[in-house]
Design a protein around this motif. Structure first.
Motif, PDB file in Angstrom:
ATOM      1  N   PRO A   1      54.740 151.666  31.602  1.00  0.00           N
ATOM      2  CA  PRO A   1      55.959 151.230  30.909  1.00  0.00           C
ATOM      3  C   PRO A   1      56.985 152.356  30.751  1.00  0.00           C
ATOM      4  O   PRO A   1      58.203 152.094  30.756  1.00  0.00           O
ATOM      5  CB  PRO A   1      55.436 150.753  29.547  1.00  0.00           C
ATOM      6  N   VAL A   2      56.525 153.586  30.641  1.00  0.00           N
ATOM      7  CA  VAL A   2      57.452 154.716  30.479  1.00  0.00           C
ATOM      8  C   VAL A   2      58.232 154.936  31.773  1.00  0.00           C
ATOM      9  O   VAL A   2      59.455 155.151  31.764  1.00  0.00           O
ATOM     10  CB  VAL A   2      56.668 155.987  30.074  1.00  0.00           C
ATOM     11  N   VAL A   3      57.530 154.840  32.884  1.00  0.00           N
ATOM     12  CA  VAL A   3      58.192 154.950  34.191  1.00  0.00           C
ATOM     13  C   VAL A   3      59.193 153.806  34.369  1.00  0.00           C
ATOM     14  O   VAL A   3      60.323 154.006  34.826  1.00  0.00           O
ATOM     15  CB  VAL A   3      57.135 154.935  35.324  1.00  0.00           C
ATOM     16  N   ALA A   4      58.767 152.611  33.960  1.00  0.00           N
ATOM     17  CA  ALA A   4      59.653 151.442  34.086  1.00  0.00           C
ATOM     18  C   ALA A   4      60.926 151.639  33.277  1.00  0.00           C
ATOM     19  O   ALA A   4      62.028 151.276  33.710  1.00  0.00           O
ATOM     20  CB  ALA A   4      58.913 150.182  33.623  1.00  0.00           C
ATOM     21  N   ALA A   5      60.786 152.252  32.095  1.00  0.00           N
ATOM     22  CA  ALA A   5      61.960 152.485  31.247  1.00  0.00           C
ATOM     23  C   ALA A   5      62.876 153.530  31.880  1.00  0.00           C
ATOM     24  O   ALA A   5      64.102 153.385  31.868  1.00  0.00           O
ATOM     25  CB  ALA A   5      61.521 152.932  29.856  1.00  0.00           C
ATOM     26  N   ALA A   6      62.304 154.587  32.447  1.00  0.00           N
ATOM     27  CA  ALA A   6      63.126 155.644  33.047  1.00  0.00           C
ATOM     28  C   ALA A   6      63.881 155.124  34.270  1.00  0.00           C
ATOM     29  O   ALA A   6      65.014 155.527  34.529  1.00  0.00           O
ATOM     30  CB  ALA A   6      62.253 156.833  33.427  1.00  0.00           C
ATOM     31  N   LEU A   7      63.244 154.230  35.021  1.00  0.00           N
ATOM     32  CA  LEU A   7      63.837 153.769  36.280  1.00  0.00           C
ATOM     33  C   LEU A   7      64.690 152.516  36.102  1.00  0.00           C
ATOM     34  O   LEU A   7      65.271 152.022  37.083  1.00  0.00           O
ATOM     35  CB  LEU A   7      62.732 153.475  37.307  1.00  0.00           C
ATOM     36  N   ASP A   8      64.769 151.980  34.884  1.00  0.00           N
ATOM     37  CA  ASP A   8      65.498 150.723  34.668  1.00  0.00           C
ATOM     38  C   ASP A   8      65.053 149.656  35.659  1.00  0.00           C
ATOM     39  O   ASP A   8      65.886 149.027  36.324  1.00  0.00           O
ATOM     40  CB  ASP A   8      67.016 150.945  34.831  1.00  0.00           C
ATOM     41  N   ILE A   9      63.749 149.459  35.768  1.00  0.00           N
ATOM     42  CA  ILE A   9      63.289 148.480  36.751  1.00  0.00           C
ATOM     43  C   ILE A   9      63.620 147.070  36.284  1.00  0.00           C
ATOM     44  O   ILE A   9      63.810 146.801  35.106  1.00  0.00           O
ATOM     45  CB  ILE A   9      61.769 148.593  37.028  1.00  0.00           C
ATOM     46  N   MET A  10      63.686 146.176  37.248  1.00  0.00           N
ATOM     47  CA  MET A  10      63.908 144.755  36.967  1.00  0.00           C
ATOM     48  C   MET A  10      62.597 144.014  37.221  1.00  0.00           C
ATOM     49  O   MET A  10      61.816 144.380  38.103  1.00  0.00           O
ATOM     50  CB  MET A  10      64.983 144.176  37.895  1.00  0.00           C
TER      51      MET A  10
ATOM     52  N   ASP B   1      64.878 145.030  28.136  1.00  0.00           N
ATOM     53  CA  ASP B   1      64.760 143.875  27.243  1.00  0.00           C
ATOM     54  C   ASP B   1      63.347 143.299  27.208  1.00  0.00           C
ATOM     55  O   ASP B   1      63.124 142.237  26.624  1.00  0.00           O
ATOM     56  CB  ASP B   1      65.720 142.759  27.711  1.00  0.00           C
ATOM     57  N   PHE B   2      62.415 143.969  27.863  1.00  0.00           N
ATOM     58  CA  PHE B   2      61.091 143.366  28.049  1.00  0.00           C
ATOM     59  C   PHE B   2      60.151 143.558  26.858  1.00  0.00           C
ATOM     60  O   PHE B   2      59.538 142.597  26.404  1.00  0.00           O
ATOM     61  CB  PHE B   2      60.476 143.914  29.340  1.00  0.00           C
ATOM     62  N   PRO B   3      60.027 144.781  26.308  1.00  0.00           N
ATOM     63  CA  PRO B   3      59.111 144.922  25.165  1.00  0.00           C
ATOM     64  C   PRO B   3      59.680 144.206  23.943  1.00  0.00           C
ATOM     65  O   PRO B   3      60.851 144.366  23.607  1.00  0.00           O
ATOM     66  CB  PRO B   3      59.055 146.442  24.921  1.00  0.00           C
ATOM     67  N   ALA B   4      58.843 143.390  23.281  1.00  0.00           N
ATOM     68  CA  ALA B   4      59.318 142.635  22.118  1.00  0.00           C
ATOM     69  C   ALA B   4      58.727 143.198  20.832  1.00  0.00           C
ATOM     70  O   ALA B   4      59.381 143.235  19.801  1.00  0.00           O
ATOM     71  CB  ALA B   4      58.960 141.161  22.258  1.00  0.00           C
ATOM     72  N   ASP B   5      57.484 143.642  20.911  1.00  0.00           N
ATOM     73  CA  ASP B   5      56.809 144.145  19.716  1.00  0.00           C
ATOM     74  C   ASP B   5      55.569 144.904  20.201  1.00  0.00           C
ATOM     75  O   ASP B   5      55.333 145.006  21.404  1.00  0.00           O
ATOM     76  CB  ASP B   5      56.410 142.974  18.808  1.00  0.00           C
TER      77      ASP B   5
END
Ligand code: FES
Ligand code: FES
Lengths: 291, 161
Positions: free
Chosen positions: A125-134, A150-154
């Motif tokens: 998830p950290v990599v996904a956040a850095a790369l702004d993946i879709m 916008d993916f993590p909710a809680d």
């Protein structure tokens, strides 16, 4: 312990899986099972139905497309680790994935499972956040795109609807003169990270930072982007002073602490890991600028 | 049975047909139904690696995989490693280097080393490669040095032809 009783379903297509998730009560999707199965064996999770995505061929595979990489949600972490395509197009993902669990869990664990499980100590998830993946998710009314932001909710919870299934991950190709780095701190290699940082940056022709993304895992229920540090770095030369200033900002990130790892300890870690990843990413970007 | 499923798989080269409850994990299926008790169960939640087996050649935690998920797959357990009356070279090297004491973790360690041997495709491995692969197998006895020495003898630079 053993998992409590449940009914098992093995759909062969995305449509069949979505139909099952739309009709069954208290159903959970089973991806690689490297988090859900322990939770069931420990009786922390007790779904009445498991919908195993492991037999859906269209969810598996890594392909290059015009934007970068398109990775099926059920692609194993081990396949990503071994992929030449990933190493070439997204070295940050390749670097981080070696930290995910052990070889024996990466053989079963999937990229989609890890992104949906959203463990605060997880790397992907950290990599996904850095790369702004879709992300692409399929539901009863068709599929939709979700920005990872916008993916993590809680805590341990994504924003997918109960009947939706994550199907694909889109990793953008990095521009020329880009470099990235992933570092984490933990007490034993392969443990969940106490804190992890993924950094990617792009230099302009004058060698200044044109774009930088810094994501931190372990500070909160979700990966955090360091907007203030990113803004401070943009337009700067990546010299020691600019990186130290960014690290100082990183050290003020609000962190969830506990008795073992208090918030101020995590903030210290954050400052150090941000400075180190920036240093490595900048030097890799400079190397890439010279080839 | 609450939710029975018929499965067909290969275990150590032999075809197997069975009916399993959905909740039965692969480790319990191997141990209880097939009486292959060489695969050990330590933690039952994916931490220790004692239950490691090969599924289509890849090392997996058999406590985290359901027996029903093994339908159509090929499984190798510790019982499939040695030849008739002879230790496999990995087993012999572990014995030479005192890479086991109580032996509880050993079947899992050997399955991990089997995969490592296959993946290296004849290449040589460093001590770091070996330690990284073995990091998923906990041993309460040996301190790991004997295992690492055994693997280095077989796969390390000194083993190069
Ligand atoms: S028994 Fe499976 S990992 Fe411990
Ligand atoms: S030899 Fe006893 S646990 Fe490893």
């Amino acid at each position: 312990m053993k998992a409590p009783a449940f009914r098992y379903h093995a759909p062969r297509s995305i449509a069949e899986a979505v139909a099952l998730m739309s009709t069954l009560e208290n159903a959970r999707v089973l991806a690689g099972g490297q988090s859900l199965m322990p939770m069931m064996n420990l009786r922390v999770a007790g779904p009445d139905h498991l919908v195993d995505l492991g037999r859906i061929a269209e969810l598996n595979g890594i392909a290059e497309d015009e934007h970068g990489l398109r990775i099926g949600a059920m692609t194993s972490q081990r396949a990503i680790e071994k992929s030449l395509l990933v190493a070439t197009i997204c070295p940050l993902l390749a670097e981080a994935i070696a930290h995910v669990g052990h070889q024996q869990t990466r053989n079963r664990g999937t990229i989609g499972g890890s992104l949906c499980h959203l463990d605060p100590g997880a790397e992907l998830p950290v990599v996904a956040a850095a790369l702004d993946i879709m992300l692409t998710a399929a539901g009863p009314t068709g599929s939709r795109e979700i920005a990872f932001r916008d993916f993590p909710a809680d805590y341990l919870t994504s924003s997918l609807e109960p009947e939706e299934i994550l199907t694909h991950i889109h990793v953008p190709r990095q521009p020329p003169r880009s470099g990235s780095a992933f570092l984490e701190f933990n007490r034993r290699p392969a443990d969940f990270a106490i804190l992890s940082v993924a950094t990617t940056l792009t230099l302009d022709e004058a060698g200044r930072i044109a774009r930088v993304a810094i994501a931190v895992g372990g500070a909160s229920y979700r990966p955090m982007r360091l907007d203030a540090a990113e803004a401070a770095l943009t337009g700067q030369l990546p010299n020691a002073e600019a990186l130290a200033d960014a690290a100082a900002i990183a050290g003020t990130l609000p962190c969830d602490g506990d008795d073992l790892y208090p918030a101020d300890y995590k903030q210290d870690l954050c400052a150090v890991l941000v400075r180190r990843t920036l240093t490595i990413a900048a030097s890799r970007a400079q190397e890439n600028a010279h080839v | 049975m609450f939710d029975a499923h018929d499965i067909t798989l290969t275990v150590n080269g032999k075809p197997v047909r069975a009916s399993v409850d959905a909740r039965m994990n692969l480790a319990d299926f191997l141990r209880k139904d097939l009486k292959l008790t060489g695969t050990h169960v330590g933690c039952e939640h994916g931490v220790c690696g004692a239950c490691t087996v090969l599924v289509d050649g890849a090392s997996v935690r058999s406590c985290l995989m359901l027996a029903v998920q093994a339908d159509g797959r090929s499984i190798e357990t510790i019982e499939g490693v040695a030849g008739a009356g002879e230790l496999h070279p990995i087993q012999a090297a572990l014995a030479r280097h005192h890479g086991l004491q109580c032996g509880y973790c050993t079947p899992g360690v050997i399955m991990t080393l089997r995969e490592l041997d296959h993946d290296r495709a004849g290449g040589t491995l460093s001590e770091d490669d070996i330690r990284a692969a073995l990091s998923g197998n906990l041993c309460r006895c040996t301190g790991y040095q004997g295992m690492v020495d055994a693997a280095l003898e077989l796969f390390g630079p000194a083993a190069a032809p």
